[in-house]
Design an enzyme around this catalytic site. Structure first.
Site, PDB file in Angstrom:
ATOM      1  N   ASP A 146      25.677  17.601 -21.380  1.00 24.22           N
ATOM      2  CA  ASP A 146      26.989  16.992 -21.607  1.00 24.22           C
ATOM      3  C   ASP A 146      28.032  18.083 -21.847  1.00 24.22           C
ATOM      4  O   ASP A 146      27.699  19.236 -22.138  1.00 24.22           O
ATOM      5  CB  ASP A 146      26.953  16.087 -22.838  1.00 24.22           C
ATOM      6  CG  ASP A 146      25.956  14.958 -22.717  1.00 24.22           C
ATOM      7  OD1 ASP A 146      25.502  14.686 -21.585  1.00 24.22           O
ATOM      8  OD2 ASP A 146      25.623  14.350 -23.749  1.00 24.22           O
ATOM      9  N   ASP A 196      30.992  18.590 -24.530  1.00 21.46           N
ATOM     10  CA  ASP A 196      31.608  18.137 -25.771  1.00 21.46           C
ATOM     11  C   ASP A 196      32.895  18.917 -25.981  1.00 21.46           C
ATOM     12  O   ASP A 196      32.891  20.158 -25.976  1.00 21.46           O
ATOM     13  CB  ASP A 196      30.671  18.364 -26.961  1.00 21.46           C
ATOM     14  CG  ASP A 196      29.389  17.558 -26.846  1.00 21.46           C
ATOM     15  OD1 ASP A 196      29.496  16.326 -26.690  1.00 21.46           O
ATOM     16  OD2 ASP A 196      28.299  18.154 -26.883  1.00 21.46           O
TER      17      ASP A 196
END
Length: 222
Positions: free
Chosen positions: A148, A150
């Site tokens: 991911d 962030d």
């Protein structure tokens, strides 16, 4: 120096990191010790959201794998380097071409490079956190094609609804899973939860979570 959640810190000696609860070391799920002096000499610690006690800074150590995490404390006098998410954003702005080759195999890095100029145009204090921030700061191989992205936005004043809308659009259109956290100075909350308009959002503070209709009210009360 005051350190804020998600800042990255390096130590001048491994024994300046003390695992929470006094455990001699943190183990991964398979048993071998990963958090040793050699790792701490290379890897930064991540400032955690917890009340500071004396000269101990609440931090977390992370390893190469997702299950390698260890909460603890670092002695402030042993800290020799400090990098904030905003400093990493500036590094991308100054030398983004350096990371272009990595972006070919890492969608999270490609997303960061694609979004950086749009985030800068909003005039916000922002930067990469999580695995991407850790990778940028240390160059340790903690990312994979499924990682991911962030992002942290520090907003000590209430953000204009138009800015929230732009951030939400960026989050929804990113080429990988993108999580944006807003830090009010008192705590942090998820942009997606706030933008959904569900009524109350979870604000994570150093003294525990709060459910608030307006997460900036905690700053005003402080």
């Amino acid at each position: 120096m005051d350190f804020r959640p998600h800042d990255l810190l390096w130590l001048d000696r491994p024994d300046a990191f003390v695992p929470a609860g006094g455990r001699p070391a943190c183990l991964d799920g398979e048993g071998p010790v990963w958090l040793d002096g050699a790792w701490l000499a290379r890897a930064p610690l991540v400032v955690r959201r917890e009340a500071v006690i004396s000269d101990r800074v609440p931090v977390g150590a992370r390893g190469l794998r997702r299950n390698q995490r260890c909460a603890g404390y670092a002695w402030a006098g042993a800290l020799v380097r400090h990098v904030s998410p905003a400093m990493l954003a500036q590094r991308v702005a100054d030398d983004g071409a350096r990371f272009a080759s990595a972006a070919v195999d890492l969608p999270c890095v490609a997303a960061l490079l694609a979004l950086a100029s749009r985030l800068n145009a909003l005039g916000l204090e922002w930067g990469p956190a999580g695995g991407v921030g850790f990778w940028l700061a240390s160059e340790l191989p903690v990312l994979s094609p499924t990682s991911d992205l962030d992002l942290l936005v520090r907003a000590h004043a209430r953000l204009d609804p138009a800015v929230i809308a732009v951030l939400n659009t960026l989050q929804e259109s990113a080429p990988c899973r993108l999580d944006i956290q807003i830090d009010t100075g008192v705590g942090g909350f998820a942009l997606s939860e706030y933008a959904a308009g569900a009524g109350r959002v979870l604000l994570k503070t150093a003294r525990g979570p709060l459910l608030l209709a307006d997460p900036w009210t905690a700053l005003e009360a402080a």
